[in-house]
Scaffold this motif. Sequence first.
Motif, PDB file in Angstrom:
ATOM      1  N   ARG A  39       0.813  -1.213   0.000  1.00 16.66           N
ATOM      2  CA  ARG A  39       0.000   0.000   0.000  1.00 16.66           C
ATOM      3  C   ARG A  39       0.852   1.271   0.000  1.00 16.66           C
ATOM      4  NH1 ARG A  39      -3.485  -2.011   5.040  1.00 16.66           N
ATOM      5  NH2 ARG A  39      -1.352  -2.610   5.556  1.00 16.66           N
ATOM      6  N   ALA A  40       2.110   1.133   0.411  1.00 25.25           N
ATOM      7  CA  ALA A  40       2.988   2.301   0.466  1.00 25.25           C
ATOM      8  C   ALA A  40       3.273   2.884  -0.915  1.00 25.25           C
ATOM      9  CB  ALA A  40       4.303   1.921   1.153  1.00 25.25           C
ATOM     10  N   TRP A  41       3.080   2.065  -1.964  1.00 25.31           N
ATOM     11  CA  TRP A  41       3.350   2.556  -3.324  1.00 25.31           C
ATOM     12  C   TRP A  41       2.338   3.611  -3.769  1.00 25.31           C
ATOM     13  CZ3 TRP A  41       6.031  -1.571  -1.890  1.00 25.31           C
ATOM     14  CH2 TRP A  41       7.223  -1.887  -2.558  1.00 25.31           C
ATOM     15  N   GLU A  42       1.179   3.613  -3.102  1.00 18.30           N
ATOM     16  CA  GLU A  42       0.113   4.506  -3.565  1.00 18.30           C
ATOM     17  C   GLU A  42       0.529   5.963  -3.534  1.00 18.30           C
ATOM     18  OE1 GLU A  42      -3.354   3.399  -1.278  1.00 18.30           O
ATOM     19  OE2 GLU A  42      -3.073   1.306  -1.926  1.00 18.30           O
ATOM     20  N   GLU A  43       1.360   6.295  -2.567  1.00 22.58           N
ATOM     21  CA  GLU A  43       1.759   7.703  -2.453  1.00 22.58           C
ATOM     22  C   GLU A  43       2.847   8.073  -3.459  1.00 22.58           C
ATOM     23  OE1 GLU A  43       2.877   8.906   1.507  1.00 22.58           O
ATOM     24  OE2 GLU A  43       3.600  10.858   0.805  1.00 22.58           O
ATOM     25  N   TYR A  44       3.638   7.083  -3.881  1.00 21.02           N
ATOM     26  CA  TYR A  44       4.845   7.428  -4.636  1.00 21.02           C
ATOM     27  C   TYR A  44       4.881   6.942  -6.073  1.00 21.02           C
ATOM     28  CZ  TYR A  44       6.551   8.516   0.044  1.00 21.02           C
ATOM     29  OH  TYR A  44       6.705   9.034   1.306  1.00 21.02           O
ATOM     30  N   ALA A  45       4.049   5.970  -6.409  1.00 22.79           N
ATOM     31  CA  ALA A  45       4.104   5.419  -7.772  1.00 22.79           C
ATOM     32  C   ALA A  45       2.752   5.539  -8.458  1.00 22.79           C
ATOM     33  CB  ALA A  45       4.521   3.944  -7.728  1.00 22.79           C
ATOM     34  N   PRO A  46       2.760   5.844  -9.770  1.00 24.57           N
ATOM     35  CA  PRO A  46       1.481   5.965 -10.477  1.00 24.57           C
ATOM     36  C   PRO A  46       0.846   4.593 -10.681  1.00 24.57           C
ATOM     37  CG  PRO A  46       3.299   6.226 -12.014  1.00 24.57           C
ATOM     38  CD  PRO A  46       3.910   6.085 -10.654  1.00 24.57           C
ATOM     39  N   GLU A  47      -0.441   4.586 -10.937  1.00 26.48           N
ATOM     40  CA  GLU A  47      -1.152   3.326 -11.248  1.00 26.48           C
ATOM     41  C   GLU A  47      -0.456   2.635 -12.402  1.00 26.48           C
ATOM     42  OE1 GLU A  47      -5.655   4.717 -10.474  1.00 26.48           O
ATOM     43  OE2 GLU A  47      -5.409   3.093 -11.915  1.00 26.48           O
ATOM     44  N   GLY A  48      -0.475   1.327 -12.312  1.00 25.98           N
ATOM     45  CA  GLY A  48       0.183   0.526 -13.346  1.00 25.98           C
ATOM     46  C   GLY A  48       1.595   0.138 -12.947  1.00 25.98           C
ATOM     47  N   HIS A  49       2.121   0.784 -11.934  1.00 27.55           N
ATOM     48  CA  HIS A  49       3.511   0.540 -11.523  1.00 27.55           C
ATOM     49  C   HIS A  49       3.616   0.175 -10.048  1.00 27.55           C
ATOM     50  CE1 HIS A  49       5.127   2.028 -15.375  1.00 27.55           C
ATOM     51  NE2 HIS A  49       4.115   2.845 -15.340  1.00 27.55           N
ATOM     52  N   ARG A  50       2.533  -0.384  -9.512  1.00 26.87           N
ATOM     53  CA  ARG A  50       2.492  -0.756  -8.089  1.00 26.87           C
ATOM     54  C   ARG A  50       2.451  -2.272  -7.951  1.00 26.87           C
ATOM     55  NH1 ARG A  50      -2.514   3.505  -7.161  1.00 26.87           N
ATOM     56  NH2 ARG A  50      -1.297   5.422  -7.499  1.00 26.87           N
ATOM     57  N   LEU A 116      13.453  -4.754 -15.047  1.00 22.05           N
ATOM     58  CA  LEU A 116      14.090  -4.334 -16.303  1.00 22.05           C
ATOM     59  C   LEU A 116      13.145  -3.420 -17.074  1.00 22.05           C
ATOM     60  CD1 LEU A 116      15.829  -7.545 -17.707  1.00 22.05           C
ATOM     61  CD2 LEU A 116      16.892  -5.541 -16.690  1.00 22.05           C
ATOM     62  N   PRO A 117      13.691  -2.459 -17.816  1.00 23.82           N
ATOM     63  CA  PRO A 117      12.823  -1.539 -18.555  1.00 23.82           C
ATOM     64  C   PRO A 117      12.068  -2.251 -19.666  1.00 23.82           C
ATOM     65  CG  PRO A 117      15.126  -1.115 -19.074  1.00 23.82           C
ATOM     66  CD  PRO A 117      15.117  -2.149 -18.003  1.00 23.82           C
ATOM     67  N   THR A 118      10.821  -1.839 -19.869  1.00 23.47           N
ATOM     68  CA  THR A 118      10.006  -2.429 -20.927  1.00 23.47           C
ATOM     69  C   THR A 118       9.539  -1.393 -21.937  1.00 23.47           C
ATOM     70  OG1 THR A 118       8.097  -2.182 -19.483  1.00 23.47           O
ATOM     71  CG2 THR A 118       9.136  -4.358 -19.553  1.00 23.47           C
ATOM     72  N   GLY A 119       9.727  -0.132 -21.631  1.00 22.32           N
ATOM     73  CA  GLY A 119       9.368   0.931 -22.561  1.00 22.32           C
ATOM     74  C   GLY A 119      10.378   2.048 -22.392  1.00 22.32           C
ATOM     75  N   GLY A 120      11.373   2.126 -23.266  1.00 22.10           N
ATOM     76  CA  GLY A 120      12.446   3.096 -23.047  1.00 22.10           C
ATOM     77  C   GLY A 120      13.166   2.754 -21.760  1.00 22.10           C
ATOM     78  N   HIS A 121      13.293   3.715 -20.874  1.00 24.43           N
ATOM     79  CA  HIS A 121      13.981   3.475 -19.604  1.00 24.43           C
ATOM     80  C   HIS A 121      13.033   3.023 -18.503  1.00 24.43           C
ATOM     81  CE1 HIS A 121      17.619   5.040 -21.230  1.00 24.43           C
ATOM     82  NE2 HIS A 121      17.183   6.262 -21.365  1.00 24.43           N
ATOM     83  N   LEU A 122      11.740   2.977 -18.784  1.00 25.95           N
ATOM     84  CA  LEU A 122      10.758   2.765 -17.723  1.00 25.95           C
ATOM     85  C   LEU A 122      10.520   1.284 -17.424  1.00 25.95           C
ATOM     86  CD1 LEU A 122       9.347   5.162 -16.395  1.00 25.95           C
ATOM     87  CD2 LEU A 122       7.348   4.694 -17.796  1.00 25.95           C
ATOM     88  N   PRO A 123      10.732   0.858 -16.158  1.00 31.03           N
ATOM     89  CA  PRO A 123      10.422  -0.523 -15.809  1.00 31.03           C
ATOM     90  C   PRO A 123       8.967  -0.621 -15.337  1.00 31.03           C
ATOM     91  CG  PRO A 123      11.488   0.530 -13.956  1.00 31.03           C
ATOM     92  CD  PRO A 123      11.339   1.580 -15.022  1.00 31.03           C
ATOM     93  N   PRO A 124       8.398  -1.819 -15.300  1.00 29.37           N
ATOM     94  CA  PRO A 124       7.048  -1.960 -14.752  1.00 29.37           C
ATOM     95  C   PRO A 124       6.993  -1.554 -13.266  1.00 29.37           C
ATOM     96  CG  PRO A 124       7.643  -3.887 -16.018  1.00 29.37           C
ATOM     97  CD  PRO A 124       8.891  -3.057 -15.878  1.00 29.37           C
ATOM     98  N   MET A 125       8.097  -1.807 -12.545  1.00 33.81           N
ATOM     99  CA  MET A 125       8.106  -1.452 -11.120  1.00 33.81           C
ATOM    100  C   MET A 125       9.514  -1.013 -10.727  1.00 33.81           C
ATOM    101  SD  MET A 125       6.537  -3.752  -8.055  1.00 33.81           S
ATOM    102  CE  MET A 125       7.587  -3.942  -6.608  1.00 33.81           C
ATOM    103  N   SER A 126       9.594   0.025  -9.917  1.00 37.21           N
ATOM    104  CA  SER A 126      10.896   0.581  -9.576  1.00 37.21           C
ATOM    105  C   SER A 126      11.529  -0.169  -8.401  1.00 37.21           C
ATOM    106  CB  SER A 126      10.744   2.068  -9.209  1.00 37.21           C
ATOM    107  OG  SER A 126      11.928   2.536  -8.585  1.00 37.21           O
ATOM    108  N   MET A 127      12.721  -0.717  -8.634  1.00 36.94           N
ATOM    109  CA  MET A 127      13.446  -1.398  -7.560  1.00 36.94           C
ATOM    110  C   MET A 127      13.996  -0.378  -6.573  1.00 36.94           C
ATOM    111  SD  MET A 127      12.990  -4.549  -8.124  1.00 36.94           S
ATOM    112  CE  MET A 127      11.413  -4.048  -8.776  1.00 36.94           C
ATOM    113  N   MET A 128      14.308   0.817  -7.052  1.00 38.63           N
ATOM    114  CA  MET A 128      14.840   1.846  -6.166  1.00 38.63           C
ATOM    115  C   MET A 128      13.760   2.288  -5.182  1.00 38.63           C
ATOM    116  SD  MET A 128      16.948   3.885  -9.079  1.00 38.63           S
ATOM    117  CE  MET A 128      17.877   5.069  -8.143  1.00 38.63           C
TER     118      MET A 128
END
Lengths: 296, 293, 108
Positions: A39-50, A116-128
Amino acid sequence: MKSATNNAVNEVTLESRTEQVKQFALGAGANVVGVADPRAWEEYAPEGHRPNDILSGARSVVVVGSRGPTAGAWRSPNHRLMEVNGYDFRNDAAIHRVADVIESEYGHQAIQAPGLPTGGHLPPMSMMLSAVLAGLGTRSLAANIILNPKYGLLYYSACITTLELEFDHMLEQDVCPHQMCVQTFRRFGKTPCMAACPAEEGGCLDGSIDEQGRIESSFYDRERCVSRAMNFGINSFQKALAQIVAEEDQEAQKNMIHSDFFSRSCSAITHYKESVAQCFECMRVCPIGRAERKLK
Amino acid sequence: MKSPKKHDFDETDFARAKAEIGGIAKQSGALVWGVAAADAFDDAPEGRRPFDLLPKAEGVLVVGGAQPRAGDWQSPNYQHMEVTTTSDRIHGLALKLARVVEDRYGYYAVCVPPGVDHGQQPFMSIAMAADLAGCGSKSLAGPVLHPEYGFMYFGAIVTTMPLPADSPPGTPACPAPECVEMYSAEGLTPCTRVCPIESGGCLGGRIEGGRIVERQYDQARCATRVQNYWVPGFQKVLGETLREKDSEKQKMMLYSSMFSRTLWSMTYSNVSQGQCAECMRVCPLGRAHRTRQ
Amino acid sequence: MGFYFVDPKTYRKYRDQVLELSHAVQVNFQEQLPAGKRQPGLSDSQIAEHLGIKEHVVREIRCVAERDKYPIDEFEAAIRFKNKACRDYAERGMSSVMSKYVKRAKKG
């Protein structure tokens, strides 16, 4: 309503189960491990990347971090050595073992989060972001790298699972800036990482530190960083190929195809370990984790 | 605040530490191991010596192993070994040992990359390190060969840990007695016969008094065989394809098995490294270990 | 028909906006900054909604623009930058990056 005794048993079970999973991760090669609340992703990541966009019903995210180059590699005067050899994917190996054991021993779904990135530099989910939310580090001024308080630069992988585990939380104390960096900023207007790669001189970094010694603002030119950190690889291959294809002089075209630059670009595509990290200059001068790199 | 001491070993007994590290190497799959003194690399060009990779280097720990298996050598399909031979396993072991040296003993360690630096040059000759560490000796065919095991892959770790150094073998493994005998009868050894430089191959040489006195090696031709489908093959095919003006023919070239193979080889380079082993297939060294039912 | 790629006219029209809204330049990215100050970049779907174009078009524009932002010269310059930085640090440590600013501070 559950009895107090049942609650106590359940809490011990949750705590001990979490500890078991963590100890397993450390034994599997991770240097650090934490658990984040999806649930912590809700504040920091857009939908689709949680996490729940990747695995429905996700209840926990186990995050591991492992070191990259050896301490000896950091001392080499040949920058190419770390570029070609700085990564052994131990975090990925560890997280696979964690996912395997959660499914086989605990009977819950568990997957390696796709980093790993799937669209340019963007990954489905950020490891950082996963590392931050699992309390393994905080985001720094140096290329927004997540720095662990003990080790500094680590590489992270995550396992999303339906297994309920006890959560860790974001660190309360910022890892960056280090006290030394606060002092250098106050005296000279630069932290070591900004001095190593200043944006105003064609580099990637800039920022400021406030009166309380915390990051006040930060600037990171990611695409310029890409030209350094991904010097040879997919990016340089595509750019060089565009130039090669457009070249009308066949002799010149042949020389471009067989150039060291294009050869290195091809090699970095084939040996994926060569493509991971190819610039460490901001981290080289970072004081965080330096004690771990001080050997004999 | 400094980290607490990570290790607990007797710093006056590096011989014992060396034996411990060797034990870990063997348990982890190394066939052979040894240590070369960092200052023994006089024959290496400047910029390619241990100190150039790690200041204050004391030694180079070498591990060897990950040979092709007995069955691999027996396959009549030459393409089998093109897609299965790799130095990745021994490099993984070397990385592990680098961590052991640092984490357990507290000395700097750098794993020598098996890849190349600018201009297609190795960071440091792992073959030279293997020779100096007593793990084998340079052969007429090129690879460093162990007297008992023959051909294998090597990994090297440069370190500031002052491990007692080994010495190069007194008597080189190559040429083997069988090769000396064959040379005196035919003027050829098994490797120079299978890949003769005077007939479009890569190898030639002379043996006198049981020792190699002259060696000929066409490196560029060898690369067309050992890296048949890898980056050099890809670059060549790309050049040819771009030059083709007829778009139908160009499509045929892009979809060709040759072009496809180069892409496969590049993608799966971790298992597609040594794409020609014919000189080693006929080498008598290590033959006892290549014999199975 | 072939494989999808963005037409040059659409690319030229939206390139700068997509790049600005994305993560290409990251300002005040840190999670520990106050919510009002933090400026996370937008996802492709968020950018698409903002610009009124389709998500897959945004993705395509972003991918090309990320490559396009700096010429290949920057990749060559990167080799020189890293070689100098790494060797200077091996010789002089932290003073290799800080001495310039120390001198400036003394003059100033």
